[in-house]
Structure formats: C-alpha cells, structure tokens
Scaffold this motif. Structure first.
Motif, PDB file in Angstrom:
ATOM      1  N   GLU A 163      28.768  -6.909 -20.280  1.00  0.00           N
ATOM      2  CA  GLU A 163      28.025  -5.460 -20.205  1.00  0.00           C
ATOM      3  C   GLU A 163      26.890  -5.536 -21.270  1.00  0.00           C
ATOM      4  OE1 GLU A 163      31.792  -2.766 -19.758  1.00  0.00           O
ATOM      5  OE2 GLU A 163      30.142  -1.814 -20.483  1.00  0.00           O
ATOM      6  N   SER A 164      27.022  -5.956 -22.476  1.00  0.00           N
ATOM      7  CA  SER A 164      26.128  -5.822 -23.575  1.00  0.00           C
ATOM      8  C   SER A 164      25.054  -7.023 -23.012  1.00  0.00           C
ATOM      9  CB  SER A 164      26.492  -6.419 -24.924  1.00  0.00           C
ATOM     10  OG  SER A 164      27.055  -7.645 -24.710  1.00  0.00           O
ATOM     11  N   TRP A 165      25.400  -7.844 -22.243  1.00  0.00           N
ATOM     12  CA  TRP A 165      24.184  -8.647 -21.890  1.00  0.00           C
ATOM     13  C   TRP A 165      23.539  -7.950 -20.623  1.00  0.00           C
ATOM     14  CZ3 TRP A 165      23.652 -10.936 -16.859  1.00  0.00           C
ATOM     15  CH2 TRP A 165      22.371 -12.058 -16.721  1.00  0.00           C
ATOM     16  N   VAL A 166      24.260  -7.256 -20.025  1.00  0.00           N
ATOM     17  CA  VAL A 166      23.322  -6.595 -18.827  1.00  0.00           C
ATOM     18  C   VAL A 166      22.551  -5.550 -19.529  1.00  0.00           C
ATOM     19  CG1 VAL A 166      23.573  -5.009 -16.904  1.00  0.00           C
ATOM     20  CG2 VAL A 166      24.983  -7.058 -16.789  1.00  0.00           C
ATOM     21  N   LEU A 167      22.915  -4.903 -20.467  1.00  0.00           N
ATOM     22  CA  LEU A 167      22.059  -3.661 -20.994  1.00  0.00           C
ATOM     23  C   LEU A 167      21.113  -4.317 -21.825  1.00  0.00           C
ATOM     24  CD1 LEU A 167      25.086  -1.443 -22.194  1.00  0.00           C
ATOM     25  CD2 LEU A 167      23.631  -1.182 -20.088  1.00  0.00           C
ATOM     26  N   SER A 168      21.205  -5.496 -22.354  1.00  0.00           N
ATOM     27  CA  SER A 168      20.171  -6.062 -23.320  1.00  0.00           C
ATOM     28  C   SER A 168      18.871  -6.333 -22.180  1.00  0.00           C
ATOM     29  CB  SER A 168      20.472  -7.070 -23.887  1.00  0.00           C
ATOM     30  OG  SER A 168      20.729  -8.400 -22.826  1.00  0.00           O
ATOM     31  N   LEU A 169      19.336  -6.550 -20.945  1.00  0.00           N
ATOM     32  CA  LEU A 169      17.973  -6.767 -19.942  1.00  0.00           C
ATOM     33  C   LEU A 169      17.197  -5.468 -20.017  1.00  0.00           C
ATOM     34  CD1 LEU A 169      19.926  -8.692 -17.032  1.00  0.00           C
ATOM     35  CD2 LEU A 169      18.659  -9.582 -18.991  1.00  0.00           C
ATOM     36  N   ASN A 170      17.664  -4.340 -20.348  1.00  0.00           N
ATOM     37  CA  ASN A 170      16.850  -3.054 -20.230  1.00  0.00           C
ATOM     38  C   ASN A 170      16.352  -2.992 -18.819  1.00  0.00           C
ATOM     39  OD1 ASN A 170      16.643  -2.190 -22.681  1.00  0.00           O
ATOM     40  ND2 ASN A 170      15.205  -3.726 -23.507  1.00  0.00           N
ATOM     41  N   MET A 171      17.275  -2.724 -17.935  1.00  0.00           N
ATOM     42  CA  MET A 171      16.670  -2.454 -16.554  1.00  0.00           C
ATOM     43  C   MET A 171      16.691  -0.983 -16.424  1.00  0.00           C
ATOM     44  SD  MET A 171      18.608  -5.279 -14.286  1.00  0.00           S
ATOM     45  CE  MET A 171      20.152  -5.205 -14.885  1.00  0.00           C
ATOM     46  N   THR A 172      15.951  -0.780 -15.322  1.00  0.00           N
ATOM     47  CA  THR A 172      15.675   0.682 -14.885  1.00  0.00           C
ATOM     48  C   THR A 172      17.169   0.707 -13.994  1.00  0.00           C
ATOM     49  OG1 THR A 172      14.341   0.298 -12.924  1.00  0.00           O
ATOM     50  CG2 THR A 172      13.332   0.743 -15.015  1.00  0.00           C
ATOM     51  N   PRO A 173      17.440   2.104 -13.667  1.00  0.00           N
ATOM     52  CA  PRO A 173      18.634   2.131 -12.931  1.00  0.00           C
ATOM     53  C   PRO A 173      18.294   1.743 -11.299  1.00  0.00           C
ATOM     54  CG  PRO A 173      18.366   4.210 -14.128  1.00  0.00           C
ATOM     55  CD  PRO A 173      17.305   3.474 -14.323  1.00  0.00           C
ATOM     56  N   VAL A 174      17.138   1.927 -10.732  1.00  0.00           N
ATOM     57  CA  VAL A 174      16.812   1.188  -9.602  1.00  0.00           C
ATOM     58  C   VAL A 174      17.019  -0.466  -9.674  1.00  0.00           C
ATOM     59  CG1 VAL A 174      14.879   0.946  -7.982  1.00  0.00           C
ATOM     60  CG2 VAL A 174      15.198   2.996  -9.317  1.00  0.00           C
ATOM     61  N   GLN A 175      16.352  -1.065 -10.814  1.00  0.00           N
ATOM     62  CA  GLN A 175      16.513  -2.313 -10.842  1.00  0.00           C
ATOM     63  C   GLN A 175      18.179  -2.689 -10.741  1.00  0.00           C
ATOM     64  OE1 GLN A 175      14.041  -2.977 -14.313  1.00  0.00           O
ATOM     65  NE2 GLN A 175      12.459  -3.967 -13.243  1.00  0.00           N
ATOM     66  N   PHE A 176      18.978  -2.131 -11.629  1.00  0.00           N
ATOM     67  CA  PHE A 176      20.353  -2.466 -11.590  1.00  0.00           C
ATOM     68  C   PHE A 176      20.978  -2.439 -10.303  1.00  0.00           C
ATOM     69  CE2 PHE A 176      24.490  -1.000 -12.411  1.00  0.00           C
ATOM     70  CZ  PHE A 176      25.257  -1.973 -12.664  1.00  0.00           C
ATOM     71  N   MET A 177      20.585  -1.332  -9.816  1.00  0.00           N
ATOM     72  CA  MET A 177      21.032  -0.668  -8.332  1.00  0.00           C
ATOM     73  C   MET A 177      20.746  -2.179  -7.424  1.00  0.00           C
ATOM     74  SD  MET A 177      22.788   1.503  -6.722  1.00  0.00           S
ATOM     75  CE  MET A 177      22.384   3.155  -6.268  1.00  0.00           C
ATOM     76  N   ILE A 178      19.467  -2.574  -7.211  1.00  0.00           N
ATOM     77  CA  ILE A 178      19.228  -3.437  -6.310  1.00  0.00           C
ATOM     78  C   ILE A 178      19.988  -4.856  -6.976  1.00  0.00           C
ATOM     79  CG2 ILE A 178      17.294  -4.977  -5.712  1.00  0.00           C
ATOM     80  CD1 ILE A 178      15.401  -2.390  -5.780  1.00  0.00           C
ATOM     81  N   LEU A 179      19.902  -4.978  -8.345  1.00  0.00           N
ATOM     82  CA  LEU A 179      20.672  -6.351  -8.603  1.00  0.00           C
ATOM     83  C   LEU A 179      22.281  -6.233  -8.164  1.00  0.00           C
ATOM     84  CD1 LEU A 179      20.536  -8.911 -10.535  1.00  0.00           C
ATOM     85  CD2 LEU A 179      21.462  -7.708 -12.347  1.00  0.00           C
ATOM     86  N   SER A 180      23.068  -5.268  -8.476  1.00  0.00           N
ATOM     87  CA  SER A 180      24.161  -5.256  -8.166  1.00  0.00           C
ATOM     88  C   SER A 180      24.470  -5.371  -6.867  1.00  0.00           C
ATOM     89  CB  SER A 180      24.933  -3.838  -8.624  1.00  0.00           C
ATOM     90  OG  SER A 180      24.356  -2.771  -8.163  1.00  0.00           O
ATOM     91  N   GLN A 181      23.408  -4.798  -5.966  1.00  0.00           N
ATOM     92  CA  GLN A 181      23.838  -4.679  -4.476  1.00  0.00           C
ATOM     93  C   GLN A 181      23.503  -6.114  -3.861  1.00  0.00           C
ATOM     94  OE1 GLN A 181      25.380  -2.280  -2.732  1.00  0.00           O
ATOM     95  NE2 GLN A 181      25.267  -0.678  -4.145  1.00  0.00           N
TER      96      GLN A 181
ATOM     97  N   LEU B 278      28.155   7.261  -4.780  1.00  0.00           N
ATOM     98  CA  LEU B 278      27.283   6.926  -4.006  1.00  0.00           C
ATOM     99  C   LEU B 278      27.146   5.237  -4.288  1.00  0.00           C
ATOM    100  CD1 LEU B 278      24.491   7.505  -2.848  1.00  0.00           C
ATOM    101  CD2 LEU B 278      23.321   7.088  -5.058  1.00  0.00           C
ATOM    102  N   TRP B 279      27.250   4.856  -5.302  1.00  0.00           N
ATOM    103  CA  TRP B 279      27.198   3.188  -5.505  1.00  0.00           C
ATOM    104  C   TRP B 279      28.356   2.581  -4.360  1.00  0.00           C
ATOM    105  CZ3 TRP B 279      30.188  -0.687  -7.404  1.00  0.00           C
ATOM    106  CH2 TRP B 279      29.455  -2.027  -7.594  1.00  0.00           C
ATOM    107  N   GLY B 280      29.648   3.069  -4.521  1.00  0.00           N
ATOM    108  CA  GLY B 280      30.348   2.637  -3.673  1.00  0.00           C
ATOM    109  C   GLY B 280      30.182   2.811  -2.221  1.00  0.00           C
ATOM    110  N   VAL B 281      29.591   3.752  -1.977  1.00  0.00           N
ATOM    111  CA  VAL B 281      29.427   3.920  -0.302  1.00  0.00           C
ATOM    112  C   VAL B 281      28.186   2.830  -0.069  1.00  0.00           C
ATOM    113  CG1 VAL B 281      28.661   5.311   1.581  1.00  0.00           C
ATOM    114  CG2 VAL B 281      29.898   6.187  -0.196  1.00  0.00           C
ATOM    115  N   LEU B 282      27.116   2.996  -0.985  1.00  0.00           N
ATOM    116  CA  LEU B 282      26.285   1.624  -0.719  1.00  0.00           C
ATOM    117  C   LEU B 282      26.782   0.401  -0.748  1.00  0.00           C
ATOM    118  CD1 LEU B 282      23.363   2.795  -3.265  1.00  0.00           C
ATOM    119  CD2 LEU B 282      23.311   2.487  -0.681  1.00  0.00           C
TER     120      LEU B 282
END
Lengths: 627, 222
Positions: A500-518, A554-558
């Motif tokens: 978690e701390s690693w992902v947070l340290s990447l300073n992603m925007t929510p959109v970036q995080f969404m795209i990355l996770s998906q 929303l994330w789950g349905v995506l």
C-alpha cells in the motif's frame, strides 16, 4: 529477511505456484501455513503451540459461518435446476421466430437466449457448447459470416458470469465486505447495457453490410399455424383477440372446428384466450409493481426509533431527523446482513449521482423531501410510461393475427416461466423485501416447481443438480478458506502495508490508479479463472480504494465487466475452445478469435462509459438503498 | 490392478461422504423457504434458523471438499499445466501435494480437533441468539473434513506415483459433470437435426477436456 519482505515473497510465490497448476485452495493454505508459522514463531515454544493453527481454524470456521457465502449454494442450485429444467432449443426457436423480421435475426436470438441463460446459470462452457450446437450450425447454413456467428456465441456465453444473480458477485461481496444486494443492483444496468451494446453492434453491422447475415428463406421463417386457429379466424375475425373473445361469447361456431378428430372444448378456448391476454397481464403487473414500490411500499408503516436513523446518517448532516425516520423503516428491517449500509432510503435526483465516488456524491445530495411520498414528477412520468405501454399494446393486439398468436404461444411456453421466476427473484432481492439468501432459497424452490411443472426434471437430474451444486460450492468456499488464511498471514507479515505504501508513494491520480488496477486484473484474467482473481488478487486492491476515493461498488462492477473482456481476449479465451469443439471442421480457431475481438473492444468501451458516467452503475443502488 | 482398486475405494469413500453432504442443500433450501413463509407471511420468525442454516451450509461445503478433490474439480490455474505432459504434471503435483497439501490439511485436522474438543468440553452454544443451539458438533466437521481430505490426498499422491511410473493418469470414478447438461438438453431437442445432435452428445466430454486440457485421466465406466 524482514517480515514485509517475506510477505512480498509470499505474494510472488503464490503467483508462481498457481501457474504450476496445483489446486489453488490448497496452495493458499499451504503457503499461508508456512509463512504464518514463521510470522508467529517465538523461540523456545513447542512447534505445536504455534498460533498459526489457531488462526487457521478460526479462519476456516469464519468461512463456514459466513452469512454472505451461504447464498452461493442456493443460487448455484437454482442455476443447475433451471439449466436442466428449461429447454434452450425451444427457447431459441421461439425467440428466433419472434424476431424473424429483424436483421441478423438468428444472431439476435442467440444473444437473447444467452442473456436469459446468463440470468439462469453462470457457466460459460456449457452455454457455449449448447449454443454452438443449436445456433451455430443454423447460422452457418443460413450463410452468416463465420466471425459474426462465432463472436455472438462466445460473447453471449460469457455474459452469464456478469448478469445477476451471479456467483461472482456474491464472492466479491464476501471479499469486499459490501452488501450483495447493492452489488446486484449496481451490476444490473451495466450487464444489460453490455448485452444491449452487443445487440446494437450486431444489428448495425447487419444493416451496413447485409451480406454477412442474409435473410432466412421464407420456408424457414414461416410460423406453423395450427389448422384450427385459421378455421377460427375464418369463422370469427382475422384478428385473434376479437376472434377468441367472440368464440368465448358465442362458442357454437367454434365448437364445430375439430382438432385431431375431436371437437374443441370450451376450456381450450379459454386457455387460448388466456395466452392472448398474457402480454396485457404482464404489462399491468409491471406497472402495478412499480406503483406499489414507489407509492405504497415507501409509506411509513412502523415508526422507527430516532436513534437508529441517526446512526445511519451520521454523515449526511442536512437531513431533518424526522424525514429519515419516516422514509426508511421498511428497508431497514429487511436489509442484508452486511451491516448498516443501506442507509437512508430517501431518493436523490439522478443527475447528482453522476460523479465518481460516494464522497463527492454525499456532498451533492440535496436535502431529502420531508415527506415520504414520491416526488411529484413521478406521477407525470408514470402516466406517460403507462400511456406508451397502452399504445404499444393496442398496436400489438390490432396487428395480432394467427402467426403472431402462434409465436406468442411458443414464447409463453418456453421463455415466460424462466423469465418470470428470475424477474421475481431479482425484484424481491433488489426491492429489499427479503435478503439475498432468502431470495436464493425461494428461487431454487421455484426452479424446482417450474421444472416439475414442465415435467423436465426427473430423479436423475435432481441428483445431478444436487451433486454439481456440492462440487461447485465446495470449490468456491474452499478457495475462500484458503485465501482467508493467506490474506491474514499476508497482512500480519506486513506485506499489505508495504504494498500500500508503495502504491501511495507513486502519487497516482484516481484515474491512473483505476486504469492500473483494471489493467492488472485484465492481464490476470488471461491465465486465471474469475474465482482466483476475485478471491486472491482483488483483496490486495480493496484497501487502497479508500485512499483514492473510489467507490468499491463501482470498482467491483468495473472488475466484473473487465473480466468479460479478459475472457474474450485471444488467444487464451476458453469459450473459443469450447466453440471450436462443436463447430464444423472448416471453422478455424483464428476465425473464432477474430470474431471475438470486436466484442472485447465493446466491453472496453462499456467500461469507459461506466467510468465516465458512473450514474449508470450507482444510480440503481443509490435509488433503492440510498447512500 | 490392486492399487487401482484401492484408489477407487478411497474415491468411493470421499464420494459417499460428499454426496451425503450434498443433500443438505435441499434441507437448507426447505428450511429457508419455511422461514420466509413464517417470517413474512405469518410474522413469526424463528430464532435458531440463522444458526441452523449456517450449519447446513458449512457442513455441506466442508465435507464435500474431499469429494471435489476426488473429482479433480478444485479450481487450478491450468493455463500452463494443461499443456504439460502427464509425467511433468504428476511430478509437479507430487511435490506440491507433499510440501503444501499434506502439512496444510494435517494442520487443519489437528487444529480443528483441538478447537472442536475444547468447544465440546465447555458445551459451547451459539451466541447469535440468547438461547442458541449447541455448535460443537458443527465444529467437529473441521477435523472430519480434514481427515477425509488427508485420505483423498493420499490417493492423489498414489495417482501421481502411478502416473510417474506408467506415463498415464489412472482413472477416476465417473460422476456428473457440468458439461453433461449438453446431453440433457439435446436429448429432448425438437429443432436440432439428429446428426449434429448425436455428434455433440458423443463429443461433449471431449470438448470439455480439450478446452480445459486438464489431462487428469479418462473417466472410468463410460
């Protein structure tokens, strides 16, 4: 080696060992056991006293008493019984006749049957093989493009895992601690929207290039009209409804018509008149149910103690206390056991729901109206919709002649029982009348009744359905046991925190995080099945959603929609191989894959639309259960 | 083939327990339906239903675990696995059964026994309601499921060894499969021509197998 590093090693190992093909549930248990033993190890303690054993058995017992997972065997049973009780080829035949004037009618009928089937059961392989036999060969014979034909079957076949009531959604609900009911409501529109997009694509393509889906020859689309029906028409009227009505009032002429040597009885006339009335009855029932839910059901019937309502609305401040208390009692007492998630039942305007994430939503919700009744616009809309329904029905009955009547009769006997059962099960869950478990049990019992009534279920099939249910349930729940242990140990070692701390340290925007996770889930969807993805990998992302203000629903349905795309992506999609198995020799795997590609892109377009316009996903759960 | 018979006897034990537990789903369905009727229509809910339905569900899936293993129906990442030769599969499986499966399940059985016998010694009752039903018999399902799985695991290890020796997977007991629905549906079909129907029914199982390429041996008694 530090503990968090051990945790990451564990995560790496699990990916490797899963790829080795060992049963995943036991891989998770084994790995969790070993790493947990290290995590709990204290010098001088006998190995048998290690706390990992306690953790293991506690986690197992937790899965055994999980009140979300309990609905899995019931829904699975319902699916297996329906799958054995309903007759797909009859369904396909009657739907194809009903759509005979639509371009690419066979493909459209295939998609509709797949959607229906998806409601009933969530198995990909069996649907694809069945539709491959029932629909693929007729489509090829009629001169349909191989790509169109194979694409529609593979894409339609995978819809089953998305459309509620689906087991995948229950498993996600159990993993994410969300309410099953809310997730069902959220997956509702995207599921049907996706089916709708497929439909638009097929019809659009067939309109642009009619060569890919030639019209069926007249002999194939002629509806067989029984002789007595045409005689009845001659005796009374061309239009079936007046004809049947007239025959009921003055049966003398009708009684002279003979069927198979015997004369028509009055009961038979009555029965057929009943068939003719079914569309009217269904429309009236739908309208009445809407009216009942919006106007009658929402009225306060029991005063709720104010304390309860305060708890529900700690964070939507501007609402007057009385309003909440008045508007929510009915839902509150019936909500899912998932906890106080159902919240206030006050409705908010759809346009306020179009932002992502509940945090923004909550700020923009207007203060609820202080009375519990529906908004005034409702009556206008209701009258308007009812008027349209009335006109359509009028037109339908005006044009209903013998052929239409016969199609209607076929549809009623093949599609309607299944349709009504699933509609009732879903409506009962969604409207918060019973919990998901209770609806699942009633649905399973209903499926049994329907199958007995259609005389399609015998002892052998009942046994098969029961044993298959046990195998599927045990597969999913053992996986859950394994992953419960695994994720607990992963968290104890600190792997989760490190990640978690690693992902947070990447300073992603929510959109970036969404795209990355998906994207990660999309890639995982190639080699893995949905069970493994939802149970092992989704929990790693879930705690991070909060940081980015992304609604887990929303994330789950995506994720659900995303997995559709993953399962349609060459060259790993299993459904292509299933279809290849029943296809004629000249159809190659490459043709099937290229037929699937457009559907994969449609799914991705659907995801983008869902992201841009989250209202599609979140409107229904918010409308039904508030925030 | 004495080992083969032994394998089938063990499979038979797991299958018997699994199928017996499978019928609990009917009980669960009826129980919840009766409760729905009582709660929503007669307005008189029953307190112990929640515990009872949990017990039915928990027992069902725990005991059916060994049955599922005997039918090779536990989900596995078969993406690479399916394209390996049986000997490679067997050697991988053998190693993983010994280092992951046996310790994990043995720990479950051992810890489960402790857990359940403690519960028995304090005569534990459910605390969901004030006057809950006893739960220790339910907790004894954990060691029982563990023991059944250990037995079945031993059979699976034997299978791996046989496969390493002979190069083919020994057979399993025949049981109902998801793909069987194809046959059920097509047998009654009125609109599919006979030829493609018979062909599909005959090949349905092969289609499943070649799609999954699970390669865990042909079914016995087919």
């Amino acid at each position: 080696m530090s503990d968090p590093a051990l945790g990451l090693l564990m995560l790496g190992l699990i990916v490797v060992v899963i790829m080795m093909g060992f049963p995943t549930a036991f891989t998770l248990m084994g790995l969790g056991m070993f790493f947990g033993f290290f995590a709990y190890y204290r010098g001088g303690e006998a190995w048998a006293d290690n706390h990992i054993f306690d953790l293991m058995v506690q986690r197992t017992y937790g899965a055994m008493t999980n009140d979300v997972l309990i609905s899995i065997p019931l829904f699975v049973l319902m699916g297996y019984v329906m799958e054995r009780g309903a007759l797909v080829d009859k369904m396909f035949y009657s739907i194809q006749l009903a759509f005979r004037r639509v371009p690419a009618s066979l493909a459209v009928a295939t998609l509709i049957v797949c959607t229906f089937w998806g409601i009933a059961s969530g198995l990909v392989g069996a649907v694809v093989v069945l539709m491959g036999v029932i629909a693929f060969n007729p489509m090829l014979k009629a001169g349909y493009d191989v790509k169109l034909a194979s694409g529609v079957i593979t894409a339609g076949g995978t819809l089953g895992i998305l459309i509620p009531p689906s087991v995948m959604i229950i498993v996600y609900a159990a993993v994410a601690g969300q309410s099953v009911v809310k997730l069902y409501a959220a997956a509702m529109f995207p599921g049907f929207f996706l089916a709708f997009l497929y439909l638009v694509y097929i019809i659009g393509w067939a309109l642009i290039n009619p060569k890919i889906a030639p019209k069926l020859p007249e002999s194939e689309t002629r509806v067989p009209v029984r002789p007595w029906v045409s005689e009845l028409q001659q005796a009374y009227s061309r239009k079936m409804l007046p004809a049947l009505f007239g025959a009921l009032l003055a049966p003398a002429k009708a009684m002279n018509i003979s069927v198979d040597g015997a004369r028509i009885g009055y009961t038979m006339l009555l029965k057929n008149f009943g068939f003719a009335l079914v569309p009217l009855v269904l429309t009236l029932a739908t309208l009445w149910a809407t009216w009942w839910y919006v106007v009658i059901h929402q009225q306060p019937d029991i005063p709720t103690p104010p304390a309860a309502s305060i708890q529900h609305k700690v964070d939507d401040a501007p609402q007057p206390l009385g309003a909440g208390a008045a508007s929510q009692p009915a839902e509150e007492k019936l909500e899912e056991l998932g906890g106080g998630r159902s919240g206030a039942a006050t409705r908010s305007e759809p346009e306020t729901l179009q932002q992502m994430g509940s945090a923004e939503l909550r700020e923009q919700i207007k203060a609820a109206p202080s009375d519990a009744g529906p908004p005034p616009e409702f009556y206008t809309y209701f009258a308007f919709v009812a008027g349209i329904f009335g006109l359509v029905l009028l037109y339908y009955y005006w044009t209903m002649e013998a052929e239409q009547f016969e199609v209607l009769r076929l549809l009623i006997s093949s599609v309607m029982p299944l349709g009504i059962l699933t509609a009732v099960v879903l409506a009962v869950i969604l409207l918060g009348i019973t919990t998901a478990t209770e609806s699942a049990a009633v649905g399973a019992a209903g499926a049994f009744l329907l199958a007995f009534q259609a005389r399609t279920l015998d002892w052998k099939r009942t046994k098969e359905a029961v044993f298959l249910t046990a195998k599927t349930t045990s597969m999913v729940c053992w996986l859950f046991v394994g992953s419960a242990l695994f994720s607990a140990v992963f968290a104890i070692l600190g792997g989760q925190a490190l990640l978690e701390s690693w992902v947070l340290s990447l300073n992603m925007t929510p959109v970036q995080f969404m795209i990355l996770s998906q994207a990660i889930i999309f890639i995982l969807g190639w080699p893995l099945e949905w069970t493994e993805i939802i149970v092992i990998f989704v929990p790693i992302f879930l705690p991070m959603l909060k940081h980015f203000g992304i609604d887990p629903i929303l994330w789950g349905v995506l994720v659900f929609v995303n997995l559709q795309a993953a399962f349609l992506s060459p060259p790993v999609a299993m459904s292509a191989f299933y279809l290849k198995g029943v296809a004629p020799k000249h159809v190659t795997l490459n043709q099937i894959f290229s037929g699937m590609m457009p559907y994969m892109f449609i799914v991705i377009i659907c995801m983008v639309l869902m992201y841009i316009w989250p209202g599609m996903t979140l409107w229904l759960p918010n409308y039904l259960y508030g925030n | 083939m004495n080992t083969q018979r032994l394998l089938h006897i063990i499979d038979g034990i797991s299958t018997w327990f699994g199928k017996a537990a499978a019928w609990l789903i009917i009980g669960l369905m009826l129980l919840v339906c009766a409760e729905v009727f009582k709660r929503y229509i007669l307005n008189m809910p029953t307190a112990w239903i929640f515990d009872a339905s949990n017990m039915l569900y928990g027992t069902l899936f725990m005991i059916a675990g060994a049955y599922t293993l005997a039918q090779n129906a536990h989900v596995r990442g078969d993406f690479l696995y399916s394209s390996m030769r049986p000997r490679t599969q067997a050697s991988l499986d053998l190693v993983l059964y010994i280092i992951f499966f046996l310790p994990g399940i043995a720990a479950l059985a051992y810890a489960g026994w402790d857990y359940a016998s403690q519960s028995y010694s304090i005569n534990e009752h459910s605390n969901v309601t004030a006057d809950g039903p006893p739960v220790y018999h339910f907790k004894f399902m954990i060691p029982l499921a563990g023991a059944l799985l250990l037995l079945q695991g031993a059979a699976e290890i034997m299978r791996c060894v046989i496969c390493l020796k002979t190069g083919v997977w020994p057979s399993r007991l025949k049981d109902v499969n998801e793909i069987d629905v194809v046959e059920e549906q097509l047998a009654h079909s009125e609109y599919v021509d006979d030829e493609s129907r018979k062909e599909a029914i005959a090949h349905a199982a092969n289609i499943e197998e070649s799609a999954r390429q699970r390669g865990m041996g042909g079914d016995l008694q087919r």
